[in-house]
Write a protein that holds these residues in place. Structure first.
Motif, PDB file in Angstrom:
ATOM      1  N   THR A 394       0.851  -1.192   0.000  1.00 11.89           N
ATOM      2  CA  THR A 394       0.000   0.000   0.000  1.00 11.89           C
ATOM      3  C   THR A 394       0.887   1.242   0.000  1.00 11.89           C
ATOM      4  OG1 THR A 394      -0.083  -0.081   2.425  1.00 11.89           O
ATOM      5  CG2 THR A 394      -1.873  -1.158   1.228  1.00 11.89           C
ATOM      6  N   ALA A 395       0.330   2.356  -0.460  1.00  9.03           N
ATOM      7  CA  ALA A 395       1.091   3.607  -0.563  1.00  9.03           C
ATOM      8  C   ALA A 395       1.722   3.954   0.783  1.00  9.03           C
ATOM      9  CB  ALA A 395       0.184   4.727  -1.028  1.00  9.03           C
ATOM     10  N   CYS A 396       2.996   4.389   0.752  1.00  7.49           N
ATOM     11  CA  CYS A 396       3.764   4.549   1.992  1.00  7.49           C
ATOM     12  C   CYS A 396       3.467   5.847   2.724  1.00  7.49           C
ATOM     13  CB  CYS A 396       5.256   4.460   1.684  1.00  7.49           C
ATOM     14  SG  CYS A 396       5.943   5.894   0.788  1.00  7.49           S
ATOM     15  N   GLY A 397       3.050   6.891   2.004  1.00  2.00           N
ATOM     16  CA  GLY A 397       2.813   8.180   2.644  1.00  2.00           C
ATOM     17  C   GLY A 397       4.078   8.936   2.969  1.00  2.00           C
ATOM     18  N   ASN A 398       5.248   8.404   2.552  1.00  3.85           N
ATOM     19  CA  ASN A 398       6.524   9.056   2.882  1.00  3.85           C
ATOM     20  C   ASN A 398       7.482   9.043   1.704  1.00  3.85           C
ATOM     21  OD1 ASN A 398       8.423  10.359   4.544  1.00  3.85           O
ATOM     22  ND2 ASN A 398       9.356   8.419   5.128  1.00  3.85           N
ATOM     23  N   CYS A 399       6.958   9.212   0.490  1.00  6.95           N
ATOM     24  CA  CYS A 399       7.804   9.463  -0.681  1.00  6.95           C
ATOM     25  C   CYS A 399       7.209  10.671  -1.393  1.00  6.95           C
ATOM     26  CB  CYS A 399       7.855   8.242  -1.616  1.00  6.95           C
ATOM     27  SG  CYS A 399       6.300   7.907  -2.492  1.00  6.95           S
ATOM     28  N   ASP A 400       7.930  11.216  -2.369  1.00  9.43           N
ATOM     29  CA  ASP A 400       7.430  12.431  -3.016  1.00  9.43           C
ATOM     30  C   ASP A 400       6.107  12.196  -3.734  1.00  9.43           C
ATOM     31  OD1 ASP A 400       8.583  10.827  -4.944  1.00  9.43           O
ATOM     32  OD2 ASP A 400       9.765  12.408  -5.873  1.00  9.43           O
ATOM     33  N   ALA A 401       5.925  10.995  -4.302  1.00  7.84           N
ATOM     34  CA  ALA A 401       4.683  10.719  -5.029  1.00  7.84           C
ATOM     35  C   ALA A 401       3.483  10.651  -4.091  1.00  7.84           C
ATOM     36  CB  ALA A 401       4.815   9.411  -5.814  1.00  7.84           C
ATOM     37  N   CYS A 402       3.720  10.278  -2.833  1.00  6.36           N
ATOM     38  CA  CYS A 402       2.629  10.246  -1.850  1.00  6.36           C
ATOM     39  C   CYS A 402       2.404  11.618  -1.229  1.00  6.36           C
ATOM     40  CB  CYS A 402       2.939   9.229  -0.749  1.00  6.36           C
ATOM     41  SG  CYS A 402       2.805   7.505  -1.250  1.00  6.36           S
ATOM     42  N   LEU A 403       3.497  12.326  -0.917  1.00 15.98           N
ATOM     43  CA  LEU A 403       3.387  13.611  -0.231  1.00 15.98           C
ATOM     44  C   LEU A 403       2.937  14.729  -1.162  1.00 15.98           C
ATOM     45  CD1 LEU A 403       6.613  13.192   1.868  1.00 15.98           C
ATOM     46  CD2 LEU A 403       4.319  13.409   2.825  1.00 15.98           C
ATOM     47  N   SER A 404       3.356  14.654  -2.433  1.00 18.62           N
ATOM     48  CA  SER A 404       2.968  15.648  -3.431  1.00 18.62           C
ATOM     49  C   SER A 404       2.600  14.910  -4.717  1.00 18.62           C
ATOM     50  CB  SER A 404       4.107  16.634  -3.702  1.00 18.62           C
ATOM     51  OG  SER A 404       4.513  17.285  -2.525  1.00 18.62           O
ATOM     52  N   PRO A 405       1.429  14.287  -4.769  1.00 16.99           N
ATOM     53  CA  PRO A 405       1.088  13.430  -5.902  1.00 16.99           C
ATOM     54  C   PRO A 405       1.236  14.151  -7.241  1.00 16.99           C
ATOM     55  CG  PRO A 405      -0.543  13.200  -4.161  1.00 16.99           C
ATOM     56  CD  PRO A 405       0.341  14.355  -3.779  1.00 16.99           C
ATOM     57  N   PRO A 406       1.999  13.575  -8.174  1.00 15.55           N
ATOM     58  CA  PRO A 406       2.170  14.198  -9.491  1.00 15.55           C
ATOM     59  C   PRO A 406       0.924  14.007 -10.347  1.00 15.55           C
ATOM     60  CG  PRO A 406       3.275  12.087  -9.444  1.00 15.55           C
ATOM     61  CD  PRO A 406       2.744  12.317  -8.060  1.00 15.55           C
ATOM     62  N   GLU A 407       0.758  14.895 -11.315  1.00 18.51           N
ATOM     63  CA  GLU A 407      -0.351  14.751 -12.259  1.00 18.51           C
ATOM     64  C   GLU A 407       0.084  13.851 -13.404  1.00 18.51           C
ATOM     65  OE1 GLU A 407      -1.899  18.474 -13.684  1.00 18.51           O
ATOM     66  OE2 GLU A 407      -1.175  19.507 -11.895  1.00 18.51           O
ATOM     67  N   SER A 408      -0.881  13.107 -13.938  1.00 15.75           N
ATOM     68  CA  SER A 408      -0.621  12.396 -15.189  1.00 15.75           C
ATOM     69  C   SER A 408      -1.513  13.040 -16.252  1.00 15.75           C
ATOM     70  CB  SER A 408      -0.931  10.902 -15.044  1.00 15.75           C
ATOM     71  OG  SER A 408      -2.257  10.701 -14.650  1.00 15.75           O
ATOM     72  N   TRP A 409      -1.059  13.012 -17.502  1.00 19.04           N
ATOM     73  CA  TRP A 409      -1.831  13.636 -18.564  1.00 19.04           C
ATOM     74  C   TRP A 409      -1.663  12.833 -19.847  1.00 19.04           C
ATOM     75  CZ3 TRP A 409       0.776  16.547 -22.649  1.00 19.04           C
ATOM     76  CH2 TRP A 409       2.168  16.569 -22.509  1.00 19.04           C
ATOM     77  N   ASP A 410      -2.580  13.034 -20.761  1.00 17.49           N
ATOM     78  CA  ASP A 410      -2.532  12.336 -22.043  1.00 17.49           C
ATOM     79  C   ASP A 410      -1.558  13.072 -22.957  1.00 17.49           C
ATOM     80  OD1 ASP A 410      -2.874  11.067 -24.427  1.00 17.49           O
ATOM     81  OD2 ASP A 410      -5.054  11.270 -24.506  1.00 17.49           O
ATOM     82  N   GLY A 411      -0.377  12.483 -23.130  1.00 15.25           N
ATOM     83  CA  GLY A 411       0.652  13.123 -23.932  1.00 15.25           C
ATOM     84  C   GLY A 411       0.704  12.630 -25.362  1.00 15.25           C
ATOM     85  N   THR A 412      -0.393  12.023 -25.832  1.00 17.37           N
ATOM     86  CA  THR A 412      -0.381  11.422 -27.173  1.00 17.37           C
ATOM     87  C   THR A 412      -0.105  12.460 -28.260  1.00 17.37           C
ATOM     88  OG1 THR A 412      -2.003   9.795 -26.390  1.00 17.37           O
ATOM     89  CG2 THR A 412      -1.644   9.951 -28.781  1.00 17.37           C
ATOM     90  N   VAL A 413      -0.802  13.603 -28.213  1.00 19.67           N
ATOM     91  CA  VAL A 413      -0.634  14.619 -29.262  1.00 19.67           C
ATOM     92  C   VAL A 413       0.776  15.195 -29.196  1.00 19.67           C
ATOM     93  CG1 VAL A 413      -1.386  16.892 -30.085  1.00 19.67           C
ATOM     94  CG2 VAL A 413      -3.086  15.185 -29.379  1.00 19.67           C
ATOM     95  N   ALA A 414       1.249  15.472 -27.991  1.00 22.50           N
ATOM     96  CA  ALA A 414       2.618  15.991 -27.836  1.00 22.50           C
ATOM     97  C   ALA A 414       3.627  14.984 -28.388  1.00 22.50           C
ATOM     98  CB  ALA A 414       2.899  16.288 -26.365  1.00 22.50           C
ATOM     99  N   ALA A 415       3.405  13.697 -28.093  1.00 17.30           N
ATOM    100  CA  ALA A 415       4.308  12.656 -28.602  1.00 17.30           C
ATOM    101  C   ALA A 415       4.306  12.639 -30.125  1.00 17.30           C
ATOM    102  CB  ALA A 415       3.887  11.295 -28.049  1.00 17.30           C
TER     103      ALA A 415
END
Length: 613
Positions: A394-415
């Motif tokens: 389960t999510a640890c709550g003590n890494c950067d992804a848990c403390l400051s969750p990053p956004e994901s986005w659809d990069g298909t057009v950019a790709a």
């Protein structure tokens, strides 16, 4: 559970020699098995207490324990730490003169040692094997056992000779130990050391006291300086760089800015390397800037951070290197700056590496897993543990992804825009360029190179003004990480892969991770959250703790040993909190065994009773 008689003796050794009342999780079962004469393969994280799993059986069983350890430079410190506990330990290696080696060999053959450390290359000598035939041996311990596996991150050819131990002395139990092994590495260790019939003990690889953070690389030397100043001022730590030149440059920069930093790499002369390592181990608050030539077997418990300024080649390497932080169980940070050039550089290194196609595929698989860890939008700890076959966390709550969750986005057009630019340059102009030029075309920049090559007439010129320069570099980095772009040649030009066509045709979506903004309030929040987990000393205990640290530093300097050989910080913290008034009370503190009580007990009581300034 009722202990057998040998286990009672092992518990007594734990208390009397090492000063601990209870085994850590997993240790007891391993020790009981080896004491009874069984073979064992132990996978346990750094700081989990692997050493006790062979040291205690060696002290309980009849004979001398033989420990195969890969680093000659660290044997002296390992032996010093054991001798401080009253254990009769010594080593055999190429740093000794013939008279000293003969003295150690005689003591070994006579059974006057408890533990003997030696480097794997000594097993190539017939004289060493004949010595084994003359001695009563309690066990063979193979430390850093992943060195035997070519799938692992630190393969050592000398380790292939270790099968001779079992062939020569099948009556002696063996225990192989490592802190890093994927299922593939685990399987290879088992096969190469003939441990299929051994009991395998696999502990959780989780290091909950380590906070994992990966930040976008911009100005790495200034980023690491800010990290040290804001989160770890005065702390001991390690900064890893890929090249010797980078090590020298970063170390000099940190020194210029008031940080006590030392360089370490294979290009330094042995005397300088040894002196710098000794300072790191023996002094408080030293930062070692190093290539991966530094670190294996480092027992310093109070390393508060490990920083990477270049991308490690594998998850195993990353885990092993970051695992050198926080061996004492106190909060520590694994911090890395990561960017587009890291991916380009690592891909180029693989393409130019020696070895056959299978070797390069293996390197590429290691890198792909490392990139997946960097680019994940999920908990980094969950991803890290899954790599070692420990799924379902389960999510640890003590890494950067848990403390400051990053956004994901659809990069298909950019790709598609990036891939289309690469296609047009190749098909219309028969040209290949690196990432920077591709991004300039997309942003519509009329640089001298673009004007010279007439690239402002391409249909893709200026179609990417919706993203910034840094964002486009992030897109290119993630396309490389996902295998949708490749690097070619000495200049790192970009080319398509077999998978590129599916994106260009719109048959495949390309999810991407959005890098956080340049400001770092969230990073500061993350650091604060990590520090909050530290067991705080009561205010009245702080001056006592510092007084004990000063006494320890003076004692260690006088004896020429690292401070942690005298006592770990955790032991001093407990003494400062409890303030024992007698030797009997002091003996109940974790880490105070009989030898250290006799040697240092009265000095500690005197330091506690000394009037404060």
């Amino acid at each position: 559970m009722a202990f057998s008689e040998p286990m009672s003796e092992a518990s007594e050794v734990l208390r009397r020699v090492f000063g601990y009342e209870e085994f850590r999780e997993g240790q007891q079962e391993i020790i009981e098995h080896v004491v009874a004469g069984g073979d064992a393969l132990v996978l346990m994280p750094t700081g989990g207490g692997k050493s006790l799993c062979y040291q205690i059986p060696a002290l309980v069983r009849k004979g001398v324990g033989v420990v195969v350890s890969p680093l000659i430079a660290l044997m002296q410190d390992q032996v010093d730490a054991l001798r401080a506990l009253g254990v009769r330990a010594w080593f055999l290696n190429s740093t000794q003169d013939p008279d000293e080696r003969r003295t150690v060999e005689a003591a070994f053959a006579a059974g006057e040692l408890d533990l003997l450390y030696l480097a794997p290359e000594r097993l190539r000598l017939e004289s060493t094997l004949r010595l084994f035939d003359r001695a009563d041996i309690s066990l063979f311990a193979i430390d850093e056992a992943h060195c035997v596996a070519q799938w692992g991150h630190d393969f050592r050819p000398d380790y292939l000779a270790l099968s001779v131990l079992h062939e020569r002395r099948p009556d002696v139990p063996r225990i192989a130990l490592t802190a890093t092994a994927t299922p593939a590495t685990h399987q290879e260790i088992t096969a190469r050391l003939s441990l299929a019939d051994a009991r395998h003990f696999v502990a959780s690889f989780d290091r909950p006291n380590i906070q994992y953070r990966i930040v976008p690389k911009r100005e790495p030397k200034r980023q690491v300086l800010e990290f040290l100043r804001t989160e770890h001022p005065g702390d001991a730590g390690i900064v890893y760089c890929l090249s010797r030149a980078s090590v020298e440059k970063i170390a000099a920069f940190l020194v210029e800015n008031g940080v006590t930093a030392l360089p370490y790499h294979a290009g330094l002369d042995p005397a300088t390397r040894a002196a710098n390592q000794a300072r790191f181990l023996r002094e408080d608050g030293v930062v070692m800037v190093a290539t991966i030539a530094f670190g294996m077997g480092i027992d310093k418990p109070d390393v508060r951070f490990v920083a990477h300024l270049d991308l490690p080649k594998s998850v195993e390497g990353y885990y092993q290197e970051t695992g050198r932080a926080g061996r004492d169980g106190l909060p520590s940070t694994a911090w890395m700056a990561y960017g587009l050039q890291d991916v380009v550089q690592q891909r180029k290194l693989i393409d130019s590496s020696d070895g056959d196609a299978a070797h390069r595929r293996r390197l590429a698989a290691h890198l792909d897993a490392m990139l997946a860890l960097c680019e994940t939008v999920e908990c980094r700890r969950v991803r890290l543990l899954a790599y070692f076959g420990q799924e379902g966390g389960t999510a640890c709550g003590n890494c950067d992804a848990c403390l400051s969750p990053p956004e994901s986005w659809d990069g298909t057009v950019a790709a598609q825009k990036v891939l289309s630019t690469v296609v047009r340059l190749l098909r219309e102009r028969r040209q290949k360029f690196g990432a920077g030029h591709i991004v300039d075309i997309l942003l519509g920049k009329k640089t001298p190179k673009i004007i010279q090559n007439d690239h402002d007439t391409l249909t893709v010129f200026g179609v990417g003004t919706d993203l910034s320069d840094a964002e486009w570099r992030g897109v290119v980095r993630q396309l490389l990480a996902q295998g949708l772009l490749a690097v070619e040649g000495d200049y790192g030009t970009l080319v398509l892969t077999d998978a590129s066509a599916t994106v260009l045709r719109g048959e495949r979506q390309v999810p991407m991770r959005r890098d956080p903004a340049r400001t770092a309030p969230k990073a500061a929040k993350a650091a604060k959250a990590g520090r909050a987990a530290a067991p705080e000393l009561p205010e009245e205990a702080l001056p006592v703790f510092e007084r004990l640290r000063a006494w320890r530093a003076a004692t260690a300097k006088e004896q020429g040993v690292p401070a942690y050989v005298i006592f770990h910080d955790a032991t001093l913290r407990e003494i400062a909190t409890r303030v024992p008034g007698s030797l009997a009370e002091l003996s109940s503190v974790n880490g105070v065994g009989e030898s250290k009580l006799a040697k240092y007990g009265q000095q500690i009581l005197d330091a506690l009773a000394a009037p404060q300034d």
